[in-house]
Design a protein around this motif. Structure first.
Motif, PDB file in Angstrom:
ATOM      1  N   GLN A 204      44.933  47.719 -36.481  1.00  0.00           N
ATOM      2  CA  GLN A 204      45.831  46.618 -36.818  1.00  0.00           C
ATOM      3  C   GLN A 204      47.127  46.715 -36.013  1.00  0.00           C
ATOM      4  O   GLN A 204      48.052  45.932 -36.222  1.00  0.00           O
ATOM      5  N   TYR A 205      47.171  47.693 -35.089  1.00  0.00           N
ATOM      6  CA  TYR A 205      48.395  47.931 -34.328  1.00  0.00           C
ATOM      7  C   TYR A 205      48.353  47.148 -33.015  1.00  0.00           C
ATOM      8  O   TYR A 205      47.488  47.364 -32.171  1.00  0.00           O
ATOM      9  N   ILE A 206      49.301  46.255 -32.857  1.00  0.00           N
ATOM     10  CA  ILE A 206      49.393  45.450 -31.642  1.00  0.00           C
ATOM     11  C   ILE A 206      50.270  46.168 -30.621  1.00  0.00           C
ATOM     12  O   ILE A 206      51.411  46.518 -30.907  1.00  0.00           O
ATOM     13  N   ILE A 207      49.716  46.417 -29.436  1.00  0.00           N
ATOM     14  CA  ILE A 207      50.490  47.134 -28.414  1.00  0.00           C
ATOM     15  C   ILE A 207      51.277  46.178 -27.524  1.00  0.00           C
ATOM     16  O   ILE A 207      52.175  46.584 -26.803  1.00  0.00           O
ATOM     17  N   GLY A 208      50.915  44.885 -27.585  1.00  0.00           N
ATOM     18  CA  GLY A 208      51.621  43.906 -26.771  1.00  0.00           C
ATOM     19  C   GLY A 208      51.179  42.502 -27.122  1.00  0.00           C
ATOM     20  O   GLY A 208      50.151  42.309 -27.773  1.00  0.00           O
ATOM     21  N   VAL A 209      51.974  41.532 -26.707  1.00  0.00           N
ATOM     22  CA  VAL A 209      51.687  40.137 -27.013  1.00  0.00           C
ATOM     23  C   VAL A 209      51.763  39.307 -25.749  1.00  0.00           C
ATOM     24  O   VAL A 209      52.692  39.449 -24.945  1.00  0.00           O
ATOM     25  N   LEU A 210      50.772  38.457 -25.565  1.00  0.00           N
ATOM     26  CA  LEU A 210      50.771  37.484 -24.474  1.00  0.00           C
ATOM     27  C   LEU A 210      51.278  36.148 -25.005  1.00  0.00           C
ATOM     28  O   LEU A 210      50.852  35.692 -26.077  1.00  0.00           O
ATOM     29  N   GLU A 211      52.198  35.511 -24.282  1.00  0.00           N
ATOM     30  CA  GLU A 211      52.692  34.194 -24.659  1.00  0.00           C
ATOM     31  C   GLU A 211      52.007  33.157 -23.766  1.00  0.00           C
ATOM     32  O   GLU A 211      52.197  33.159 -22.545  1.00  0.00           O
ATOM     33  N   LEU A 212      51.203  32.288 -24.391  1.00  0.00           N
ATOM     34  CA  LEU A 212      50.307  31.433 -23.619  1.00  0.00           C
ATOM     35  C   LEU A 212      50.432  29.959 -23.992  1.00  0.00           C
ATOM     36  O   LEU A 212      50.805  29.611 -25.107  1.00  0.00           O
ATOM     37  N   GLU A 213      50.067  29.114 -23.028  1.00  0.00           N
ATOM     38  CA  GLU A 213      49.993  27.668 -23.208  1.00  0.00           C
ATOM     39  C   GLU A 213      48.772  27.160 -22.443  1.00  0.00           C
ATOM     40  O   GLU A 213      48.604  27.469 -21.262  1.00  0.00           O
ATOM     41  N   ASN A 214      47.898  26.441 -23.127  1.00  0.00           N
ATOM     42  CA  ASN A 214      46.686  25.896 -22.501  1.00  0.00           C
ATOM     43  C   ASN A 214      45.859  26.976 -21.798  1.00  0.00           C
ATOM     44  O   ASN A 214      45.374  26.775 -20.689  1.00  0.00           O
ATOM     45  N   MET A 215      45.701  28.099 -22.477  1.00  0.00           N
ATOM     46  CA  MET A 215      44.976  29.220 -21.893  1.00  0.00           C
ATOM     47  C   MET A 215      44.078  29.876 -22.940  1.00  0.00           C
ATOM     48  O   MET A 215      44.182  29.612 -24.135  1.00  0.00           O
ATOM     49  N   SER A 216      43.221  30.750 -22.445  1.00  0.00           N
ATOM     50  CA  SER A 216      42.324  31.515 -23.296  1.00  0.00           C
ATOM     51  C   SER A 216      42.529  33.008 -23.035  1.00  0.00           C
ATOM     52  O   SER A 216      42.867  33.405 -21.920  1.00  0.00           O
ATOM     53  N   ALA A 217      42.328  33.811 -24.075  1.00  0.00           N
ATOM     54  CA  ALA A 217      42.370  35.268 -23.932  1.00  0.00           C
ATOM     55  C   ALA A 217      41.128  35.856 -24.593  1.00  0.00           C
ATOM     56  O   ALA A 217      40.871  35.611 -25.778  1.00  0.00           O
ATOM     57  N   VAL A 218      40.359  36.602 -23.811  1.00  0.00           N
ATOM     58  CA  VAL A 218      39.106  37.187 -24.304  1.00  0.00           C
ATOM     59  C   VAL A 218      39.112  38.682 -23.989  1.00  0.00           C
ATOM     60  O   VAL A 218      39.362  39.079 -22.851  1.00  0.00           O
ATOM     61  N   THR A 219      38.822  39.500 -24.998  1.00  0.00           N
ATOM     62  CA  THR A 219      38.861  40.956 -24.839  1.00  0.00           C
ATOM     63  C   THR A 219      37.480  41.566 -25.009  1.00  0.00           C
ATOM     64  O   THR A 219      36.722  41.185 -25.910  1.00  0.00           O
ATOM     65  N   SER A 220      37.157  42.517 -24.139  1.00  0.00           N
ATOM     66  CA  SER A 220      35.970  43.358 -24.305  1.00  0.00           C
ATOM     67  C   SER A 220      36.420  44.807 -24.376  1.00  0.00           C
ATOM     68  O   SER A 220      37.314  45.226 -23.633  1.00  0.00           O
TER      69      SER A 220
END
Length: 319
Positions: A204-220
């Motif tokens: 549950q620990y977030i190491i960082g945040v991306l600030e996005l507009e009209n974009m996608s973020a996908v993690t593997s």
């Protein structure tokens, strides 16, 4: 002042969350219709549904072509292109290997190297035959199978965001099991914030945040679905070339792109490649992303530096 309308569902064996900002509460029907679109796609694309179009293709492998819907045909065709781009590290015909390992089940298997290699020899995207005239698909050999689980969420996220646009929604986010795509900005004109979690199971620990507009973020990553046997960890990301869980120097990789299907398709093979090959691949293909290595380095493409807020003391490398 805009209202927030939200909806949560369980589709494709994962949690799906939709959120839109709107001045019309009647726009809740847009979320209902979007859910129905996803349920319809699930019926066509679900590997585990015996009546799905994918299951019918697998049933008649080595025997005959199966006519499918435009969506299924389109996604399979796109999948083959991603396989070509990644030299087969992305391959929807990996399904027999996934089934043999059973890592997502309560009783996973540990395949012998020879057994894994034998099954891996049947994995070959070039054996997926397409007939554009009839929208039909066939697998060349008996016992071959395809599974679109590694790309379907991105494809669907793109479909739903486009559906929002068609219905005059200008501010929204959809999260399909951690595959996030945002439309426009939030109600107060601020950017959407997408967290990158510490790559640990159920973290549950977030190491960082991306600030996005009209974009996608996908993690593997290798941290959510894995099991331990005799001191060795076996994770769910299989290398189709070896038949074994990928031996990589990465813990996770997040791909940021306008099309969610790109992030979904590329995140897994880039994870398998490891940080050096992944960096080269991303540069050559103009991809953006954030990698976390097993040495706890955060490796980020330069174009994301201004969009990334670090919440920890890990070493950050830009490339």
């Amino acid at each position: 002042m805009l209202d927030i309308i939200e909806r949560k569902d369980f589709i494709f064996n994962t949690n799906v969350e939709q959120k839109i900002y709107t001045s019309k509460l009647s726009d809740s029907i847009v979320l209902d219709k979007a859910t129905n679109i996803m349920i319809d796609l699930e019926k066509k694309l679900n590997f585990y549904d015996n009546d799905s179009e994918i299951s019918k293709i697998n049933k008649y492998a080595g025997d005959k072509f199966v006519k499918v819907s435009f969506e299924t045909f389109e996604l399979i065709k796109k999948s083959i292109k991603f396989s070509q781009k990644t030299d087969g590290l992305f391959d929807i015909s990996i399904a027999p290997l996934v089934s043999a390992w059973k890592i997502n089940s309560k009783n996973p298997s540990i395949l012998r190297k020879e057994e894994a290699k034998k099954i891996a020899s049947t994995v070959n995207y070039k054996d997926i035959l397409l007939d554009d005239n009839t929208l039909s698909v066939m697998l060349k050999h008996e016992n071959q199978k395809i599974d679109l689980g590694a790309i379907a969420k991105g494809y669907i996220a793109d479909k739903i965001i486009n559906f929002y646009k068609e219905n005059n929604i200008t501010s929204a986010v959809i999260n399909i099991g951690g595959n996030v795509k945002v439309l426009g900005r939030k109600e107060n004109k601020s950017l959407w914030k997408v967290g990158i979690y510490e790559p640990l199971k159920h973290s549950q620990y977030i190491i960082g945040v991306l600030e996005l507009e009209n974009m996608s973020a996908v993690t593997s990553g290798d941290y959510e679905r894995a099991f331990l046997s005799e001191g060795k960890v076996y994770h769910h990301i299989l290398d189709p070339h070896t038949g074994y869980p990928a031996d990589t120097d990465l813990k996770s990789i997040t791909i940021v792109s306008e099309e969610s299907i790109l992030g979904d398709a590329f995140s897994t093979p880039l994870f398998i490649m490891g940080k050096y090959m992944a960096c080269d691949f991303m540069k050559f293909n103009n991809l953006s992303g954030v990698m976390i290595s097993k040495d706890d380095e955060i490796i980020i493409t330069k174009d994301l530096l201004e969009k990334f807020n670090l919440f920890c003391d890990k070493k950050v490398l830009a490339y």
